[in-house]
Design a protein around this motif. Sequence first.
Motif, short mmCIF file in Angstrom:
data_model
loop_
_atom_site.label_atom_id
_atom_site.label_comp_id
_atom_site.label_asym_id
_atom_site.label_seq_id
_atom_site.Cartn_x
_atom_site.Cartn_y
_atom_site.Cartn_z
N UNK A 1 21.18 44.86 35.71
CA UNK A 1 22.02 45.09 36.88
C UNK A 1 22.23 43.78 37.63
N UNK A 2 23.40 43.60 38.21
CA UNK A 2 23.65 42.42 39.03
C UNK A 2 23.29 42.75 40.47
N UNK A 3 22.42 41.94 41.05
CA UNK A 3 22.04 42.02 42.46
C UNK A 3 22.39 40.67 43.06
N UNK A 4 23.43 40.62 43.86
CA UNK A 4 23.89 39.34 44.40
C UNK A 4 24.29 38.42 43.27
N UNK A 5 23.66 37.26 43.20
CA UNK A 5 23.95 36.28 42.15
C UNK A 5 23.00 36.38 40.97
N UNK A 6 22.10 37.35 40.98
CA UNK A 6 21.08 37.46 39.93
C UNK A 6 21.32 38.69 39.07
N UNK A 7 20.94 38.58 37.80
CA UNK A 7 20.88 39.74 36.92
C UNK A 7 19.42 40.16 36.85
N UNK A 8 19.17 41.44 37.02
CA UNK A 8 17.79 41.94 36.91
C UNK A 8 17.70 42.88 35.72
N UNK B 1 12.78 34.88 44.09
CA UNK B 1 13.72 33.76 44.08
C UNK B 1 13.25 32.60 44.95
N UNK B 2 12.49 32.91 45.99
CA UNK B 2 11.96 31.88 46.89
C UNK B 2 10.61 31.34 46.43
#
Length: 75
Positions: free
Chosen positions: A31-38, A64-65
């Motif tokens: 799934x795409x969450x914002x700019x990331x694929x999970x 991400x942080x």
Amino acid sequence: AMTTDAYSDATDSFCLVCGKAVDRGTVLCRLRIGDSMIAICCPLCFDTFNADRARFEAKLRAWSEGLLDNHGLAP
């Protein structure tokens, strides 16, 4: 640039819900969450994700942080 075929990005190499390592043969969905694929590894994790999506979006932000490792634990 990330390609849709690459599993090199750690955000889609591990199930966001349980932390299990996944690959093309073991992932239920991505799934795409914002700019990331999970990645989601199984129907139970998919249901768990949908039941508390905000929690897992926060987990993705923390990862991400650099606040979490791939298994959702503090490094």
